[in-house]
Write a protein that holds these residues in place. Sequence first.
Motif, PDB file in Angstrom:
ATOM      1  N   ARG A   1       0.819  -1.225   0.000  1.00  0.00           N
ATOM      2  CA  ARG A   1       0.000   0.000   0.000  1.00  0.00           C
ATOM      3  C   ARG A   1       0.846   1.265   0.000  1.00  0.00           C
ATOM      4  O   ARG A   1       0.319   2.366   0.137  1.00  0.00           O
ATOM      5  CB  ARG A   1      -0.931  -0.002   1.216  1.00  0.00           C
ATOM      6  N   ARG A   2       2.143   1.127  -0.148  1.00  0.00           N
ATOM      7  CA  ARG A   2       3.002   2.309  -0.025  1.00  0.00           C
ATOM      8  C   ARG A   2       2.791   3.291  -1.170  1.00  0.00           C
ATOM      9  O   ARG A   2       2.852   4.503  -0.966  1.00  0.00           O
ATOM     10  CB  ARG A   2       4.471   1.894   0.056  1.00  0.00           C
ATOM     11  N   VAL A   3       2.537   2.785  -2.379  1.00  0.00           N
ATOM     12  CA  VAL A   3       2.361   3.682  -3.529  1.00  0.00           C
ATOM     13  C   VAL A   3       1.122   4.551  -3.345  1.00  0.00           C
ATOM     14  O   VAL A   3       1.156   5.771  -3.526  1.00  0.00           O
ATOM     15  CB  VAL A   3       2.285   2.874  -4.836  1.00  0.00           C
ATOM     16  N   ARG A   4       0.011   3.912  -2.957  1.00  0.00           N
ATOM     17  CA  ARG A   4      -1.231   4.666  -2.750  1.00  0.00           C
ATOM     18  C   ARG A   4      -1.061   5.683  -1.625  1.00  0.00           C
ATOM     19  O   ARG A   4      -1.545   6.819  -1.717  1.00  0.00           O
ATOM     20  CB  ARG A   4      -2.376   3.708  -2.430  1.00  0.00           C
ATOM     21  N   THR A   5      -0.369   5.286  -0.560  1.00  0.00           N
ATOM     22  CA  THR A   5      -0.156   6.203   0.563  1.00  0.00           C
ATOM     23  C   THR A   5       0.729   7.368   0.160  1.00  0.00           C
ATOM     24  O   THR A   5       0.480   8.519   0.539  1.00  0.00           O
ATOM     25  CB  THR A   5       0.465   5.448   1.750  1.00  0.00           C
TER      26      THR A   5
ATOM     27  N   THR B   1       6.051  11.657 -10.462  1.00  0.00           N
ATOM     28  CA  THR B   1       7.478  11.366 -10.310  1.00  0.00           C
ATOM     29  C   THR B   1       7.856  11.253  -8.828  1.00  0.00           C
ATOM     30  O   THR B   1       8.679  10.408  -8.460  1.00  0.00           O
ATOM     31  CB  THR B   1       8.348  12.445 -10.978  1.00  0.00           C
ATOM     32  N   GLU B   2       7.230  12.073  -7.991  1.00  0.00           N
ATOM     33  CA  GLU B   2       7.537  11.971  -6.567  1.00  0.00           C
ATOM     34  C   GLU B   2       7.042  10.651  -5.993  1.00  0.00           C
ATOM     35  O   GLU B   2       7.751   9.996  -5.204  1.00  0.00           O
ATOM     36  CB  GLU B   2       6.927  13.131  -5.786  1.00  0.00           C
ATOM     37  N   VAL B   3       5.840  10.234  -6.392  1.00  0.00           N
ATOM     38  CA  VAL B   3       5.320   8.956  -5.908  1.00  0.00           C
ATOM     39  C   VAL B   3       6.213   7.809  -6.387  1.00  0.00           C
ATOM     40  O   VAL B   3       6.551   6.897  -5.622  1.00  0.00           O
ATOM     41  CB  VAL B   3       3.872   8.747  -6.386  1.00  0.00           C
ATOM     42  N   ALA B   4       6.600   7.848  -7.660  1.00  0.00           N
ATOM     43  CA  ALA B   4       7.464   6.795  -8.199  1.00  0.00           C
ATOM     44  C   ALA B   4       8.806   6.770  -7.484  1.00  0.00           C
ATOM     45  O   ALA B   4       9.329   5.697  -7.152  1.00  0.00           O
ATOM     46  CB  ALA B   4       7.664   7.007  -9.697  1.00  0.00           C
ATOM     47  N   TYR B   5       9.353   7.938  -7.238  1.00  0.00           N
ATOM     48  CA  TYR B   5      10.668   8.037  -6.597  1.00  0.00           C
ATOM     49  C   TYR B   5      10.622   7.540  -5.158  1.00  0.00           C
ATOM     50  O   TYR B   5      11.445   6.712  -4.744  1.00  0.00           O
ATOM     51  CB  TYR B   5      11.117   9.494  -6.639  1.00  0.00           C
ATOM     52  N   LEU B   6       9.663   8.028  -4.383  1.00  0.00           N
ATOM     53  CA  LEU B   6       9.550   7.607  -2.990  1.00  0.00           C
ATOM     54  C   LEU B   6       9.299   6.104  -2.891  1.00  0.00           C
ATOM     55  O   LEU B   6       9.909   5.407  -2.074  1.00  0.00           O
ATOM     56  CB  LEU B   6       8.429   8.371  -2.291  1.00  0.00           C
ATOM     57  N   SER B   7       8.399   5.599  -3.727  1.00  0.00           N
ATOM     58  CA  SER B   7       8.058   4.179  -3.678  1.00  0.00           C
ATOM     59  C   SER B   7       9.248   3.316  -4.064  1.00  0.00           C
ATOM     60  O   SER B   7       9.432   2.219  -3.526  1.00  0.00           O
ATOM     61  CB  SER B   7       6.871   3.893  -4.606  1.00  0.00           C
ATOM     62  N   ARG B   8      10.051   3.803  -4.991  1.00  0.00           N
ATOM     63  CA  ARG B   8      11.242   3.045  -5.412  1.00  0.00           C
ATOM     64  C   ARG B   8      12.257   2.945  -4.286  1.00  0.00           C
ATOM     65  O   ARG B   8      12.796   1.869  -4.012  1.00  0.00           O
ATOM     66  CB  ARG B   8      11.871   3.740  -6.628  1.00  0.00           C
ATOM     67  N   LEU B   9      12.522   4.054  -3.604  1.00  0.00           N
ATOM     68  CA  LEU B   9      13.476   4.021  -2.494  1.00  0.00           C
ATOM     69  C   LEU B   9      12.924   3.225  -1.317  1.00  0.00           C
ATOM     70  O   LEU B   9      13.666   2.569  -0.587  1.00  0.00           O
ATOM     71  CB  LEU B   9      13.843   5.436  -2.047  1.00  0.00           C
ATOM     72  N   GLN B  10      11.615   3.267  -1.144  1.00  0.00           N
ATOM     73  CA  GLN B  10      10.995   2.521  -0.050  1.00  0.00           C
ATOM     74  C   GLN B  10      11.017   1.012  -0.293  1.00  0.00           C
ATOM     75  O   GLN B  10      10.765   0.235   0.631  1.00  0.00           O
ATOM     76  CB  GLN B  10       9.561   2.994   0.168  1.00  0.00           C
ATOM     77  N   ALA B  11      11.317   0.598  -1.525  1.00  0.00           N
ATOM     78  CA  ALA B  11      11.428  -0.826  -1.811  1.00  0.00           C
ATOM     79  C   ALA B  11      12.719  -1.414  -1.265  1.00  0.00           C
ATOM     80  O   ALA B  11      12.869  -2.629  -1.211  1.00  0.00           O
ATOM     81  CB  ALA B  11      11.363  -1.058  -3.325  1.00  0.00           C
ATOM     82  N   ALA B  12      13.651  -0.568  -0.854  1.00  0.00           N
ATOM     83  CA  ALA B  12      14.913  -1.046  -0.296  1.00  0.00           C
ATOM     84  C   ALA B  12      14.677  -1.704   1.061  1.00  0.00           C
ATOM     85  O   ALA B  12      13.691  -1.405   1.741  1.00  0.00           O
ATOM     86  CB  ALA B  12      15.893   0.120  -0.151  1.00  0.00           C
ATOM     87  N   PRO B  13      15.575  -2.599   1.488  1.00  0.00           N
ATOM     88  CA  PRO B  13      15.427  -3.229   2.800  1.00  0.00           C
ATOM     89  C   PRO B  13      15.401  -2.197   3.916  1.00  0.00           C
ATOM     90  O   PRO B  13      15.950  -1.096   3.789  1.00  0.00           O
ATOM     91  CB  PRO B  13      16.670  -4.124   2.904  1.00  0.00           C
ATOM     92  N   GLU B  14      14.759  -2.562   5.018  1.00  0.00           N
ATOM     93  CA  GLU B  14      14.601  -1.669   6.163  1.00  0.00           C
ATOM     94  C   GLU B  14      15.923  -1.058   6.610  1.00  0.00           C
ATOM     95  O   GLU B  14      16.008   0.122   6.931  1.00  0.00           O
ATOM     96  CB  GLU B  14      13.953  -2.452   7.312  1.00  0.00           C
ATOM     97  N   ALA B  15      16.982  -1.868   6.625  1.00  0.00           N
ATOM     98  CA  ALA B  15      18.266  -1.406   7.144  1.00  0.00           C
ATOM     99  C   ALA B  15      18.895  -0.328   6.269  1.00  0.00           C
ATOM    100  O   ALA B  15      19.687   0.486   6.747  1.00  0.00           O
ATOM    101  CB  ALA B  15      19.233  -2.581   7.283  1.00  0.00           C
TER     102      ALA B  15
END
Length: 419
Positions: A138-142, A330-344
């Motif tokens: 749900r991160r993209v929608r958020t 572009t902001e949604v795509a960018y944030l969602s892409r970086l948020q796909a990285a592992p928690e650490a």
Amino acid sequence: MHVRHGRKTGTGDAALVAFLVAYSVSSFGTFLNLIALALFTLEVTGGPLGLGAVMAVRVGSGFLFGMPAGRLAARYERRRLMVVADLAQAAAMVVLGVAGQAVGLGGLLVAAAVLGAGNTVFSVSLRTSVPAMVGQDRRVRTNGRLVAGRSLGTVLGYAAAPIVVMAGGFEAAFLINAASFLVSAAVLWLLPLNTNGSGGERTAVPNGGPRTRLTAGLSSAVLGLVLIRGSDAFGSASHNVALPVHAGAEWPGAPYAFMSWFWTAWAVGAIAVQWVCRRTDHGRMAWLGDRAFAAGTVLMSVAFVVAFTGLPIPVLVGVVFVAGLADGLTEVAYLSRLQAAPEAERARLFGLSATAETAGFAAGMATCGLLLEVAPPPVVVAVYHALPVLVVGIVVLRLRSRRAVGVSSGVTKAAKRGS
């Protein structure tokens, strides 16, 4: 709201809506403050030199806190970090609202430093927290809702600034801004938000031994996206600085009305991003990846350049709407892409991103005014927005060449094994 492995429990949706409303209120106060603080600084210092110093400190402190904010978000509870950032900014605004001009230039510089650092810490912590708050699915929608809320707060804050200042003075504007930070802090503190991963968080990019080469490629791609984002911030500084000059030339009798049309159209486009995100399959938006981010950055830059070519208002509104839509996507795509990285890794990535974005915007702000002394706004905006377009081209070609080399190397190795 506690969310684990992409599933919500309890009153998650209600808590999320409350947080989004508080975030929009905080954004309203922030952009109300941007106008009021600039005018107040001119009144206190008596000239553009003092205003430049205050703006430089505000942006500079945000830049300096980029990487430290990432380390803090990786180590501590992010909800508490956001609350502390809100309270610190609220305190700075209360001091300005109560003391008025007695704060002098020294007090303004301290307040600017607190605002810059607090905004960076809050932003990095929030961006890093989204997957833990709502789950990866749900991160993209958020992110779309966050972009829409901030855009609405932006245009309302800009529109309300002159009304509030004329009705209640600068002190009223500062106290309203302080109240907006307090609303955000209270909601963050009271809601059961899960802002840190539980250690078992399911990432969008799974871990595993065979993923070593893919992870290396992902890191290269993400660094390219951060570079594009920084150059986009540099280009965006130009239309922010040049718009008042351009508005005065286009509508000499009502430049503020021209700016209102401009920013309202942009905000409506950015708010429409939420509708786009909601219309996708469970918010995954598989098409909104690296290529969409790169193409959207180019579209946004081109639209802003076209918007400064003296268009009739109906056409201008349409072009700026496209710019706002591309900006939001572009902001949604960018944030969602970086948020796909592992928690650490996620917090440090967003710390690096904040540093790149702030550095790009600061460099653009510092140099754009000088260029406007010798060139008209349309030329300046075109020159500055040429940089993100150029960077997109370089990054795309670089990544394609790396993939081609990787494919060629794989084919060669397979041929050797076959022989």
